[in-house]
Structure formats: C-alpha cells, structure tokens
Design a protein around this motif. Structure first.
Motif, PDB file in Angstrom:
ATOM      1  N   ASP A 297      25.609 -14.313 -14.510  1.00  0.00           N
ATOM      2  CA  ASP A 297      25.320 -15.670 -14.642  1.00  0.00           C
ATOM      3  C   ASP A 297      24.569 -16.229 -13.291  1.00  0.00           C
ATOM      4  O   ASP A 297      23.903 -17.149 -13.432  1.00  0.00           O
ATOM      5  N   ALA A 298      24.980 -15.627 -12.272  1.00  0.00           N
ATOM      6  CA  ALA A 298      24.420 -15.934 -10.809  1.00  0.00           C
ATOM      7  C   ALA A 298      22.848 -15.565 -10.882  1.00  0.00           C
ATOM      8  O   ALA A 298      22.113 -16.544 -10.296  1.00  0.00           O
ATOM      9  N   ILE A 299      22.642 -14.534 -11.232  1.00  0.00           N
ATOM     10  CA  ILE A 299      21.214 -13.957 -11.223  1.00  0.00           C
ATOM     11  C   ILE A 299      20.256 -15.025 -12.301  1.00  0.00           C
ATOM     12  O   ILE A 299      19.391 -15.298 -12.025  1.00  0.00           O
ATOM     13  N   SER A 300      21.107 -15.446 -13.549  1.00  0.00           N
ATOM     14  CA  SER A 300      20.344 -16.360 -14.374  1.00  0.00           C
ATOM     15  C   SER A 300      20.179 -17.288 -13.688  1.00  0.00           C
ATOM     16  O   SER A 300      19.126 -18.306 -13.994  1.00  0.00           O
ATOM     17  N   GLY A 301      21.339 -18.183 -13.062  1.00  0.00           N
ATOM     18  CA  GLY A 301      21.029 -19.153 -12.451  1.00  0.00           C
ATOM     19  C   GLY A 301      19.744 -19.280 -11.269  1.00  0.00           C
ATOM     20  O   GLY A 301      19.156 -20.290 -11.178  1.00  0.00           O
ATOM     21  N   LEU A 302      19.641 -18.181 -10.514  1.00  0.00           N
ATOM     22  CA  LEU A 302      18.688 -18.142  -9.647  1.00  0.00           C
ATOM     23  C   LEU A 302      17.270 -17.942 -10.173  1.00  0.00           C
ATOM     24  O   LEU A 302      16.412 -18.576  -9.889  1.00  0.00           O
ATOM     25  N   LEU A 303      17.142 -17.179 -11.561  1.00  0.00           N
ATOM     26  CA  LEU A 303      16.116 -17.152 -12.226  1.00  0.00           C
ATOM     27  C   LEU A 303      15.665 -18.636 -12.667  1.00  0.00           C
ATOM     28  O   LEU A 303      14.463 -18.984 -12.790  1.00  0.00           O
ATOM     29  N   LEU A 304      16.509 -19.111 -13.168  1.00  0.00           N
ATOM     30  CA  LEU A 304      16.465 -20.699 -13.974  1.00  0.00           C
ATOM     31  C   LEU A 304      15.918 -21.512 -13.033  1.00  0.00           C
ATOM     32  O   LEU A 304      15.031 -22.385 -13.229  1.00  0.00           O
ATOM     33  N   CYS A 305      16.381 -21.516 -11.380  1.00  0.00           N
ATOM     34  CA  CYS A 305      15.738 -22.297 -10.508  1.00  0.00           C
ATOM     35  C   CYS A 305      14.358 -21.925 -10.096  1.00  0.00           C
ATOM     36  O   CYS A 305      13.644 -22.914  -9.905  1.00  0.00           O
ATOM     37  N   GLN A 306      13.974 -20.588 -10.367  1.00  0.00           N
ATOM     38  CA  GLN A 306      12.704 -20.155 -10.197  1.00  0.00           C
ATOM     39  C   GLN A 306      11.932 -20.653 -11.181  1.00  0.00           C
ATOM     40  O   GLN A 306      10.754 -21.146 -10.662  1.00  0.00           O
ATOM     41  N   LEU A 307      12.370 -20.563 -12.398  1.00  0.00           N
ATOM     42  CA  LEU A 307      11.544 -21.095 -13.470  1.00  0.00           C
ATOM     43  C   LEU A 307      11.224 -22.347 -13.424  1.00  0.00           C
ATOM     44  O   LEU A 307      10.052 -22.787 -13.530  1.00  0.00           O
ATOM     45  N   ILE A 308      12.204 -23.257 -13.219  1.00  0.00           N
ATOM     46  CA  ILE A 308      12.037 -24.630 -12.955  1.00  0.00           C
ATOM     47  C   ILE A 308      10.987 -25.026 -11.953  1.00  0.00           C
ATOM     48  O   ILE A 308      10.105 -25.787 -12.248  1.00  0.00           O
ATOM     49  N   GLY A 309      11.228 -24.294 -10.961  1.00  0.00           N
ATOM     50  CA  GLY A 309      10.303 -24.451  -9.669  1.00  0.00           C
ATOM     51  C   GLY A 309       9.178 -24.221 -10.157  1.00  0.00           C
ATOM     52  O   GLY A 309       8.025 -24.877  -9.781  1.00  0.00           O
ATOM     53  N   GLU A 310       8.713 -23.143 -10.896  1.00  0.00           N
ATOM     54  CA  GLU A 310       7.313 -22.926 -11.312  1.00  0.00           C
ATOM     55  C   GLU A 310       6.754 -23.711 -12.187  1.00  0.00           C
ATOM     56  O   GLU A 310       5.563 -24.376 -12.060  1.00  0.00           O
ATOM     57  N   ILE A 311       7.645 -24.539 -13.071  1.00  0.00           N
ATOM     58  CA  ILE A 311       7.237 -25.258 -13.982  1.00  0.00           C
ATOM     59  C   ILE A 311       6.671 -26.829 -13.354  1.00  0.00           C
ATOM     60  O   ILE A 311       5.794 -27.143 -13.492  1.00  0.00           O
ATOM     61  N   VAL A 312       7.508 -26.833 -12.524  1.00  0.00           N
ATOM     62  CA  VAL A 312       7.266 -28.471 -11.739  1.00  0.00           C
ATOM     63  C   VAL A 312       6.123 -28.082 -10.651  1.00  0.00           C
ATOM     64  O   VAL A 312       5.366 -28.851 -10.761  1.00  0.00           O
ATOM     65  N   SER A 313       5.992 -27.001 -10.251  1.00  0.00           N
ATOM     66  CA  SER A 313       4.791 -26.732  -9.381  1.00  0.00           C
ATOM     67  C   SER A 313       3.305 -26.699 -10.252  1.00  0.00           C
ATOM     68  O   SER A 313       2.414 -27.342  -9.608  1.00  0.00           O
ATOM     69  N   ARG A 314       3.555 -26.161 -11.223  1.00  0.00           N
ATOM     70  CA  ARG A 314       2.262 -26.006 -11.983  1.00  0.00           C
ATOM     71  C   ARG A 314       2.101 -27.652 -12.684  1.00  0.00           C
ATOM     72  O   ARG A 314       0.908 -27.899 -12.771  1.00  0.00           O
ATOM     73  N   THR A 315       2.998 -27.878 -13.328  1.00  0.00           N
ATOM     74  CA  THR A 315       2.759 -29.345 -13.994  1.00  0.00           C
ATOM     75  C   THR A 315       2.365 -30.414 -13.004  1.00  0.00           C
ATOM     76  O   THR A 315       1.476 -31.084 -13.401  1.00  0.00           O
ATOM     77  N   LEU A 316       2.880 -30.339 -11.752  1.00  0.00           N
ATOM     78  CA  LEU A 316       2.495 -31.689 -11.042  1.00  0.00           C
ATOM     79  C   LEU A 316       1.367 -30.936  -9.955  1.00  0.00           C
ATOM     80  O   LEU A 316       0.947 -31.770  -9.090  1.00  0.00           O
TER      81      LEU A 316
END
Length: 113
Positions: free
Chosen positions: A3-22
């Motif tokens: 669960d913790a690794i999934s949370g870390l990867l989810l934060c990274q994924l959201i960050g990647e999406i935000v960075s590329r989108t904006l």
C-alpha cells in the motif's frame, strides 16, 4: 508495504500528469514529492507503513547507483573527450554554489541578529 509503495507511485504518477498537463519546467517526480509532502503535512504525521517502506528503500538506495555507474562505463569514450570541460563545469558550479550559500547564510545571520 504494498500500500505504501502504491501510494508513493500514485503521487509520482499524479505529479507526472500535472507536470505534463501544465507544461511545467519541473519534473513530474518532483511535483509528486511536493504532493506527498503536502499530504503528510496535512495529516501531521507519517503513517507507520510508509515510514517502514521509506526506511527499506533508503537501505537499498546504493543499488540505484549501479545503472548510473554502468552508464558512465558505457560512455567512457565520450567522457574522455569531454572530460575537461565537464570537470571545469562541475568545479565552477560547485564553487559558485558554496559562495552563494555562504553569502546567504551571512546575510540571514546579519538580518536576524
């Protein structure tokens, strides 16, 4: 731990999406770390599973330098050609960083006291 690794990867994924989108000049994982930091500050504590996972990842951090070392070996001819300018850039940027850091600390001390 999963669960913790999934949370870390989810934060990274959201960050990647935000960075590329904006179209931000900041890498996605950095935005993800800021998101994780914000969530942890909002919660007021680090959950135990995340703390355990972070300690385990940090314990194995040297393994992550193996690919970088292999990359250096693979690109050794390039480094031998461009080594002097690269070394000069590293030395100069390090010196500039040290001087700016020292001046900043001096400024903040004088301002405080």
């Amino acid at each position: 731990m999963v669960d913790a690794i999934s949370g870390l990867l989810l934060c990274q994924l959201i960050g990647e999406i935000v960075s590329r989108t904006l179209n931000l000049p900041v890498p996605g994982p950095v935005v993800g770390m800021l998101l994780l930091f914000t969530v942890l500050r909002w919660q007021g504590k680090v959950p135990a599973p995340l703390e355990t996972t972070a300690h385990n990842v940090l314990a194995h951090l040297p393994l992550l330098f193996v690919p970088a070392g292999v990359g250096v070996i693979v690109h050794l001819p390039l480094l031998s050609r461009e080594g002097v300018p690269l070394l000069a850039a590293i030395v100069v940027s390090t010196m500039v960083t040290l001087v700016v850091t020292g001046l900043t600390i001096r400024f903040l001390r004088n301002r405080k006291g």
